[in-house]
Scaffold this active site. Sequence first.
Site, PDB file in Angstrom:
ATOM      1  N   LYS A 127     -15.402  -1.725   3.161  1.00 48.99           N
ATOM      2  CA  LYS A 127     -15.164  -2.238   2.069  1.00 48.99           C
ATOM      3  C   LYS A 127     -15.871  -2.961   1.276  1.00 48.99           C
ATOM      4  O   LYS A 127     -16.638  -3.850   1.321  1.00 48.99           O
ATOM      5  CB  LYS A 127     -14.008  -3.203   2.343  1.00 48.99           C
ATOM      6  N   GLU A 151       0.613  -1.272  -0.094  1.00 51.84           N
ATOM      7  CA  GLU A 151      -0.002  -0.109  -0.004  1.00 51.84           C
ATOM      8  C   GLU A 151       0.817   1.361   0.112  1.00 51.84           C
ATOM      9  O   GLU A 151       0.242   2.272   0.229  1.00 51.84           O
ATOM     10  CB  GLU A 151      -0.874  -0.128   1.113  1.00 51.84           C
TER      11      GLU A 151
HETATM   12  P1  PGA Z   1      -6.554  -5.852   2.800  1.00 54.06           P
HETATM   13  O1  PGA Z   1      -5.888  -4.882   3.881  1.00 54.06           O
HETATM   14  O2  PGA Z   1      -7.109  -5.358   1.502  1.00 54.06           O
HETATM   15  O3  PGA Z   1      -5.277  -6.885   2.403  1.00 54.06           O
HETATM   16  O4  PGA Z   1      -7.670  -6.817   3.503  1.00 54.06           O
HETATM   17  C1  PGA Z   1      -6.568  -3.860   4.144  1.00 54.06           C
HETATM   18  C2  PGA Z   1      -6.764  -3.719   5.488  1.00 54.06           C
HETATM   19  O5  PGA Z   1      -6.649  -4.724   6.488  1.00 54.06           O
HETATM   20  O6  PGA Z   1      -7.495  -2.750   6.112  1.00 54.06           O
HETATM   21 ZN    ZN Z   2      -7.766  -3.900   8.251  1.00 49.94          ZN
END
Ligand code: PGA
Ligand code: ZN
Length: 427
Positions: free
Chosen positions: A350, A216
């Site tokens: 998400k 990220e």
């Molecule tokens: P991931 O991580 O997209 O790999 O799940 C992001 C998070 O845990 O916030």
């Molecule tokens: Zn997370």
Amino acid sequence: MARIASVHAREVLDSRGWPTVEVDVRCDDGALGRAIVPSGASTGAAEAHELRDGDVSRYDGRGVLRAVASVNGEIAATISGLNVVDQAAIDRRLIALDGTPNKHRLGANAILGASLAIAHAAAAAQRVPLWKHLNRLAAEAFVPLSPPTPRMPTPMTNMISGGAHAGENIDFQDILIMPTGAGPMSERLESIARVYRRLADLLETADLEGRLVGDEGGFGPRLESNESAIEFVASAIKEAGFTFDQMQIALDVAATQLYNCRNKNYRLMQFVKIVMPSEKLAEFYARLIARFPLASVEDPFAEDDWAAWSEFTAKHGNKLQIVGDDLIVTNPGRLKRVIAERAANAVLIKLNQIGTLTETLETIRLARQAGFRTIVSARSGETEDTTIADLAVATAADQIKIGSIVRSERLAKYNRLLRIEEELSAC
Ligand code: PGA
Ligand code: ZN
């Protein structure tokens, strides 16, 4: 009234070079909507199902041609001809068409790609920016709550990456910062970038990797401890000239990754291997909270360690934002349980954890109703798609978590926020 004339999906690549689904929805008036689905690495067990081909001769089995075929076949046949602004009704049809609780038949990546491309097409057909269309959908979805007033979220930005995003250099997945000031996004991004540069300098001076970044964009140095990562970020905030009232620190522990559900212990791997039950881990956090200006902790415990969450929230929830990511997986049902058990006070949002825009808005409504903070989030596998920037503004989310302040799949969203901010001030 614009009707869906054609739906077309293709396999494209994400920021880790893995395949993902892109969907184009075209209306009979020519309006085009396009969306690309992201993908996580530290995923929750209760997430909607990401359909991968399993054909090891292509992309180590991670191809998405089956999900693409779901869109170009059954999904296209089902939604063609429907009124593109009827998002909730179309999403309900898609959920019914799949017919499984976790969308594993058609694939949540197929369904979400269609769901989001429909929203983009509806905005294009109405000649309004996406955030404006999403704001209307949110107003409908939030009834009986008052409609959200569009606003800029606070960025929660990754500085040091660990865990599954950076080769397990440290246990904690993210050490992040949040500017508290309500200034324009351009100023807030400058503040964040300044801290990021000072952090690079501090790491280089200490002979650590101040240039190598994780998935990220956060730095991925091999540090002695999780505490040392927080210390570096705290020092960078000071070096950049900010107080801890102006720039706060947040953690995403992603503790499901550290949990052994058979012996109910957490394993902190670094250099000295430490195994501890949730009570000891909670004591460790209490020491961190006493020592550092922590404003927010995400996934401090594993996704099914419910009692530990509730105890922790009872103890620290009045002064600390406690965020459920893997715990809630943007699922209205899991959020209801979290609210009932007071297991957190904020929810990470998400879209691909649940798989439709409509269910995502339902989760946000429940969160608002319960007084939970909402944090719209990217995944570790991202693309140039910027839908989450519009979603955060449209739903008046408290924060947005995109990753770090480098790498174009992250900057696409920050830059989109800068454009939306101009549109907002012109309203
Ligand atoms: P991931 O991580 O997209 O790999 O799940 C992001 C998070 O845990 O916030
Ligand atoms: Zn997370």
